[in-house]
Design a protein around this motif. Structure first.
Motif, PDB file in Angstrom:
ATOM      1  N   SER A 186     -50.633  -6.439  49.522  1.00 28.59           N
ATOM      2  CA  SER A 186     -49.993  -5.552  48.574  1.00 28.59           C
ATOM      3  C   SER A 186     -49.409  -7.384  48.152  1.00 28.59           C
ATOM      4  CB  SER A 186     -48.840  -5.369  49.296  1.00 28.59           C
ATOM      5  OG  SER A 186     -48.429  -4.997  48.051  1.00 28.59           O
ATOM      6  N   LEU A 187     -48.806  -7.863  49.556  1.00 27.86           N
ATOM      7  CA  LEU A 187     -48.448  -9.730  48.671  1.00 27.86           C
ATOM      8  C   LEU A 187     -49.795 -10.778  48.051  1.00 27.86           C
ATOM      9  CD1 LEU A 187     -46.050 -11.052  50.679  1.00 27.86           C
ATOM     10  CD2 LEU A 187     -45.389  -9.943  48.112  1.00 27.86           C
ATOM     11  N   VAL A 188     -50.934 -10.806  48.496  1.00 28.70           N
ATOM     12  CA  VAL A 188     -51.983 -11.097  48.372  1.00 28.70           C
ATOM     13  C   VAL A 188     -52.202 -10.778  47.194  1.00 28.70           C
ATOM     14  CG1 VAL A 188     -54.028 -12.063  49.455  1.00 28.70           C
ATOM     15  CG2 VAL A 188     -52.800 -12.114  50.733  1.00 28.70           C
ATOM     16  N   ASP A 189     -52.651  -9.293  46.892  1.00 27.43           N
ATOM     17  CA  ASP A 189     -53.456  -8.779  45.793  1.00 27.43           C
ATOM     18  C   ASP A 189     -52.378  -9.444  44.657  1.00 27.43           C
ATOM     19  OD1 ASP A 189     -55.077  -7.784  47.286  1.00 27.43           O
ATOM     20  OD2 ASP A 189     -54.376  -5.712  47.308  1.00 27.43           O
ATOM     21  N   ASN A 190     -51.451  -9.175  44.900  1.00 31.88           N
ATOM     22  CA  ASN A 190     -50.158 -10.115  43.459  1.00 31.88           C
ATOM     23  C   ASN A 190     -49.953 -11.882  43.476  1.00 31.88           C
ATOM     24  OD1 ASN A 190     -49.522  -7.881  42.740  1.00 31.88           O
ATOM     25  ND2 ASN A 190     -47.892  -7.189  44.920  1.00 31.88           N
ATOM     26  N   VAL A 191     -50.935 -12.559  44.632  1.00 28.04           N
ATOM     27  CA  VAL A 191     -51.140 -13.697  45.026  1.00 28.04           C
ATOM     28  C   VAL A 191     -49.593 -14.175  44.566  1.00 28.04           C
ATOM     29  CG1 VAL A 191     -52.288 -15.794  43.637  1.00 28.04           C
ATOM     30  CG2 VAL A 191     -52.719 -13.590  42.602  1.00 28.04           C
ATOM     31  N   GLU A 192     -48.674 -13.724  45.868  1.00 31.54           N
ATOM     32  CA  GLU A 192     -47.574 -14.449  45.960  1.00 31.54           C
ATOM     33  C   GLU A 192     -47.504 -15.161  47.633  1.00 31.54           C
ATOM     34  OE1 GLU A 192     -44.182 -11.844  45.938  1.00 31.54           O
ATOM     35  OE2 GLU A 192     -45.430 -10.363  44.452  1.00 31.54           O
ATOM     36  N   PRO A 193     -47.017 -16.142  47.948  1.00 32.52           N
ATOM     37  CA  PRO A 193     -46.966 -16.467  48.697  1.00 32.52           C
ATOM     38  C   PRO A 193     -46.133 -15.411  50.232  1.00 32.52           C
ATOM     39  CG  PRO A 193     -44.931 -17.174  48.615  1.00 32.52           C
ATOM     40  CD  PRO A 193     -45.362 -16.391  47.032  1.00 32.52           C
ATOM     41  N   CYS A 194     -46.831 -15.234  51.190  1.00 33.53           N
ATOM     42  CA  CYS A 194     -46.338 -14.685  52.425  1.00 33.53           C
ATOM     43  C   CYS A 194     -46.730 -15.140  53.610  1.00 33.53           C
ATOM     44  CB  CYS A 194     -47.337 -13.359  52.244  1.00 33.53           C
ATOM     45  SG  CYS A 194     -49.404 -13.460  52.483  1.00 33.53           S
ATOM     46  N   LEU A 195     -46.512 -16.435  54.190  1.00 29.82           N
ATOM     47  CA  LEU A 195     -46.714 -17.426  55.346  1.00 29.82           C
ATOM     48  C   LEU A 195     -45.552 -16.766  56.341  1.00 29.82           C
ATOM     49  CD1 LEU A 195     -47.938 -19.909  56.335  1.00 29.82           C
ATOM     50  CD2 LEU A 195     -45.779 -20.984  56.170  1.00 29.82           C
ATOM     51  N   LEU A 196     -44.623 -16.070  55.789  1.00 28.79           N
ATOM     52  CA  LEU A 196     -43.604 -16.041  56.791  1.00 28.79           C
ATOM     53  C   LEU A 196     -44.244 -14.315  57.392  1.00 28.79           C
ATOM     54  CD1 LEU A 196     -39.901 -17.196  55.928  1.00 28.79           C
ATOM     55  CD2 LEU A 196     -41.612 -17.670  57.421  1.00 28.79           C
ATOM     56  N   LEU A 197     -44.725 -13.759  56.511  1.00 27.66           N
ATOM     57  CA  LEU A 197     -45.287 -12.543  56.768  1.00 27.66           C
ATOM     58  C   LEU A 197     -46.235 -12.732  57.502  1.00 27.66           C
ATOM     59  CD1 LEU A 197     -45.153  -9.706  53.826  1.00 27.66           C
ATOM     60  CD2 LEU A 197     -43.836  -9.356  55.542  1.00 27.66           C
ATOM     61  N   GLU A 198     -47.264 -13.883  57.721  1.00 25.48           N
ATOM     62  CA  GLU A 198     -48.205 -13.794  58.242  1.00 25.48           C
ATOM     63  C   GLU A 198     -47.929 -14.215  59.746  1.00 25.48           C
ATOM     64  OE1 GLU A 198     -50.568 -16.310  56.402  1.00 25.48           O
ATOM     65  OE2 GLU A 198     -51.795 -15.968  54.733  1.00 25.48           O
ATOM     66  N   TRP A 199     -46.064 -15.191  59.815  1.00 26.12           N
ATOM     67  CA  TRP A 199     -46.181 -15.328  61.006  1.00 26.12           C
ATOM     68  C   TRP A 199     -45.846 -13.613  61.970  1.00 26.12           C
ATOM     69  CZ3 TRP A 199     -41.110 -14.896  62.758  1.00 26.12           C
ATOM     70  CH2 TRP A 199     -40.650 -15.770  64.293  1.00 26.12           C
ATOM     71  N   ASN A 200     -44.640 -13.242  60.959  1.00 23.25           N
ATOM     72  CA  ASN A 200     -44.873 -11.860  61.813  1.00 23.25           C
ATOM     73  C   ASN A 200     -45.862 -11.047  62.101  1.00 23.25           C
ATOM     74  OD1 ASN A 200     -41.103 -12.814  61.804  1.00 23.25           O
ATOM     75  ND2 ASN A 200     -41.303 -12.017  59.191  1.00 23.25           N
ATOM     76  N   HIS A 201     -46.836 -11.194  61.159  1.00 24.46           N
ATOM     77  CA  HIS A 201     -47.996 -10.663  61.948  1.00 24.46           C
ATOM     78  C   HIS A 201     -48.778 -11.038  62.887  1.00 24.46           C
ATOM     79  CE1 HIS A 201     -51.022  -7.361  60.962  1.00 24.46           C
ATOM     80  NE2 HIS A 201     -52.170  -8.172  61.076  1.00 24.46           N
ATOM     81  N   LEU A 202     -49.508 -12.387  62.904  1.00 24.17           N
ATOM     82  CA  LEU A 202     -49.524 -12.633  64.129  1.00 24.17           C
ATOM     83  C   LEU A 202     -49.152 -12.918  65.289  1.00 24.17           C
ATOM     84  CD1 LEU A 202     -50.588 -15.675  62.791  1.00 24.17           C
ATOM     85  CD2 LEU A 202     -53.034 -14.149  63.532  1.00 24.17           C
ATOM     86  N   ASN A 203     -47.643 -12.799  65.482  1.00 26.27           N
ATOM     87  CA  ASN A 203     -46.465 -12.139  66.790  1.00 26.27           C
ATOM     88  C   ASN A 203     -46.531 -10.549  67.193  1.00 26.27           C
ATOM     89  OD1 ASN A 203     -45.180 -14.901  67.761  1.00 26.27           O
ATOM     90  ND2 ASN A 203     -43.818 -14.818  65.676  1.00 26.27           N
ATOM     91  N   LEU A 204     -46.392  -9.884  65.614  1.00 32.19           N
ATOM     92  CA  LEU A 204     -46.242  -8.520  65.971  1.00 32.19           C
ATOM     93  C   LEU A 204     -47.921  -8.160  66.932  1.00 32.19           C
ATOM     94  CD1 LEU A 204     -45.016  -6.331  62.894  1.00 32.19           C
ATOM     95  CD2 LEU A 204     -43.929  -6.547  64.871  1.00 32.19           C
ATOM     96  N   MET A 205     -49.055  -8.717  66.459  1.00 36.38           N
ATOM     97  CA  MET A 205     -49.830  -9.270  66.987  1.00 36.38           C
ATOM     98  C   MET A 205     -50.410  -9.330  68.341  1.00 36.38           C
ATOM     99  SD  MET A 205     -53.332  -9.539  64.448  1.00 36.38           S
ATOM    100  CE  MET A 205     -54.600  -9.590  65.516  1.00 36.38           C
ATOM    101  N   THR A 206     -49.893 -10.514  68.683  1.00 36.45           N
ATOM    102  CA  THR A 206     -49.820 -10.595  69.982  1.00 36.45           C
ATOM    103  C   THR A 206     -48.658  -9.988  70.794  1.00 36.45           C
ATOM    104  OG1 THR A 206     -49.504 -13.125  69.502  1.00 36.45           O
ATOM    105  CG2 THR A 206     -49.010 -12.845  71.405  1.00 36.45           C
ATOM    106  N   GLN A 207     -47.347  -9.560  70.723  1.00 39.56           N
ATOM    107  CA  GLN A 207     -47.241  -8.645  71.261  1.00 39.56           C
ATOM    108  C   GLN A 207     -47.872  -7.285  71.474  1.00 39.56           C
ATOM    109  OE1 GLN A 207     -43.464  -7.592  68.309  1.00 39.56           O
ATOM    110  NE2 GLN A 207     -42.360  -8.874  70.203  1.00 39.56           N
ATOM    111  N   GLU A 208     -48.538  -6.530  70.755  1.00 44.49           N
ATOM    112  CA  GLU A 208     -48.622  -6.014  70.994  1.00 44.49           C
ATOM    113  C   GLU A 208     -50.066  -5.646  72.279  1.00 44.49           C
ATOM    114  OE1 GLU A 208     -51.683  -2.360  68.307  1.00 44.49           O
ATOM    115  OE2 GLU A 208     -51.204  -4.347  67.192  1.00 44.49           O
ATOM    116  N   LYS A 209     -50.746  -6.509  72.244  1.00 41.27           N
ATOM    117  CA  LYS A 209     -52.011  -7.055  72.632  1.00 41.27           C
ATOM    118  C   LYS A 209     -51.337  -7.585  74.306  1.00 41.27           C
ATOM    119  CE  LYS A 209     -54.984  -9.284  69.691  1.00 41.27           C
ATOM    120  NZ  LYS A 209     -55.787 -10.321  69.598  1.00 41.27           N
ATOM    121  N   ASN A 210     -49.982  -8.444  74.403  1.00 40.19           N
ATOM    122  CA  ASN A 210     -49.253  -8.751  75.646  1.00 40.19           C
ATOM    123  C   ASN A 210     -49.134  -7.285  76.430  1.00 40.19           C
ATOM    124  OD1 ASN A 210     -49.409 -10.597  75.102  1.00 40.19           O
ATOM    125  ND2 ASN A 210     -46.910 -11.329  74.673  1.00 40.19           N
TER     126      ASN A 210
END
Length: 326
Positions: A81-105
């Protein structure tokens, strides 16, 4: 992605200068402070500990996996949603990657747990069954003192036993949700040559649709028509004496899940007691003209390597003490 690059990408969007300053300060903090370190992956010691998980710990981790997965999916939707609105989302990306890591763990830990047991290895060999489902089945279901699969069906809430408001739930809600996920996994796999249970779903759905077309579910439809809202799509089917497509889908899904639980019970009983479970009454006393027959569990015999159900469950105790609704 560094702060300078991120600022350059959005410099022409007319963003408020104060918001830009706050955003850059946040990025600098993100890069410098150790509080923003990523989630660590499982090491060898933790994976060794996962193999020795108790059933209670495995149940908790199965539930945790689905919680993390839900959060990860929501995070992904927010980023899109943020990418579609051209808004910065680096922290969301960081959180998303951490959630993916937790899920795989968690998934890896459940794989290690399930792979320790012969029944777990058999479950993992089934097309459409992965580490989370395998571990969930081992954690929730107990074959001790349960000679037939009906006990598994009841504990999973698949036997339609009456349950009135204010009474104790007669089934395990977590197991019922797990069985829903099991059924949907089988349905998604039904087109594969390796699949077995998805084909049971397809056959049963065709059978249900034929009966529905002959109005054999008219009485059930009349009851449902008095309950559902008159503005719903389902009401249009019920009022005509038919079950809606979603109802037929659920009936066929329950059928293939019950078949799976029957095979799982057979595998667990054989592994625990060292002998075949008693033949169900319906196979020995079926009415003349019926076509009830035993369906052999797939990928049998069980693997010879690994721990047994007796290693997981311990000595036999009364059935009333081994499984209880949450």
């Amino acid at each position: 992605m560094d702060a300078k690059m991120e600022d350059t990408e959005h410099s022409d969007e007319g963003t408020d200068l104060l918001e830009d300053a706050i955003y850059l300060a946040t990025l600098e903090k993100f890069e410098e402070e150790i509080d923003y370190r990523s989630v660590l992956k499982l090491n060898q010691d933790l994976r060794a500990a996962a193999k020795m998980m108790s059933r209670d710990e495995a149940r908790f981790n199965v539930d945790l996996y689905y919680q993390i997965q839900k959060a990860r999916l929501a995070s992904g939707q927010q980023m899109r949603s943020l990418v579609d609105n051209v808004e910065p989302c680096l922290l969301l990306e960081w959180n998303h990657l951490n959630l993916m890591t937790q899920e795989k763990n968690v998934q890896k830990s459940l794989l290690d747990f399930a792979s320790e047991y012969r029944v777990g290895k058999w479950l993992l060999s089934l097309h459409g069954v992965g580490p989370v489902i395998s571990a969930g089945c081992l954690a929730h279901l107990d074959v001790r003192g349960r000679p037939t699969a009906g006990a598994f069906w009841g504990f999973a809430g698949l036997d339609n036993r009456p349950w009135n408001k204010g009474e104790k739930r007669p089934f395990c809600a977590d197991l019922k949700r797990l069985c829903f996920n099991i059924g949907e996994c089988f349905i998604r796999c039904k087109g594969s040559e390796k699949d077995m249970y998805g084909k049971f779903y397809a056959q049963r759905k065709a059978y249900e649709e034929e009966k529905n077309a002959r109005l054999e579910y008219r009485e059930q439809a009349e009851v449902k028509a008095k309950i559902v809202g008159k503005t719903t799509k389902a009401y249009k089917f019920y009022i005509e004496g038919f079950l809606p497509p979603g109802h037929l889908h659920a009936r066929a899904r329950r059928y293939c899940v019950k078949m799976f639980l029957s095979h799982l019970h057979h595998a667990m009983y054989l592994d625990y007691y060292g002998k075949e479970p008693p033949v169900p009454y319906i196979f020995t006393e079926a009415a003349p003209g019926t076509h009830t027959h035993f369906v052999e569990p797939p990928n049998f015999p069980l693997p010879t390597e690994g721990k047994t159900m007796r290693d997981l469950l311990g000595d036999e105790i009364p059935a009333t003490e081994t499984m209880s609704s949450d």
